[in-house]
Design a protein around this motif. Sequence first.
Motif: not given
Length: 304
Positions: A94, A98, A132-133, A135-136, A139-140
């Motif tokens: 992640k 990111k 998760a990376a 998905d975040e 969302k951002e």
Amino acid sequence: MKKRQLGNSDLFVSGVGLGCMSLGTNEAEALRILDAALAEGINFLDTADLYHYGLNEEIVGKAIRDRRADIVLATKVGNRWTEEKNGWFWDPSKAYIKEEVKESLRRLGTDYIDLYQLHGGTIEDNIEETIAAFDELQKEGVIRYYGISSIRPNVIREYVKRSNIVSILMEYSILNRRPEELFPLLKEHHVSVIARGPVAKGLLTNHNAGKLENAREKGYLSYRYEELERTLQIVQTAAPNRPLEEIAVQYCLHDPVVASIIPGASSIEQLRANANAGQAAPLTAQEYEHIQNTTKQDLYELHR
């Protein structure tokens, strides 16, 4: 050029996109090819941070600077190169994803990526962390959608089951029908295929003499040379009035699970030939069935 929906997203991509890896490092020539692609109605460009250690993304970014809204832009992450730019290693963490997305955005000259793809993957990865990376980032608003670039059945099944991927990029052609095993699963979950290598490194074209000769000793995938030569002749008989590359492209586009094919192009002539093949009439049911009945559908034996 006709466009197709990418998975269950609101992205609609041209049936023929452009795999940008083959553009090379001559910026002026690469920009000419990219301009020609957009003029042909191609709206889907696929690059990666790894290609020429970021230079490919920079060139693509320059080409789309004044028409970003018209482009579906895809890039990839996961292969982390050394500071010396003399190699790379796998890093699907992640933290790396990111951070690296910021570098891709900078090189591409944009503030969002339409399709961000994991450039590989193994079953031993911390898949939940990788998901998760993505998905975040979604969302951002940094990425619109995400997918994976993988040929491994066990990895593909995990991401289909556990994530919100909209696409899987994998090699697919008449001579490499292994992805077809996964088509029912992908259709069930509304995940599209992005097909690279639809003309099998030039073997599935009418200018394949040199490519075929190169395969004399080692063959191609599971095809021995004699078997390969015979198969190419059989494929041509399926539609004798069509160029071989047109048959190859339309075969890959026949199943609606394939949203786009992304052949590379190192010249404008190649680019236009690919675009023309993509805009030709679809294969008839009889032509498609003939090819399916006379070519092999191997299975991936590893990574089950």
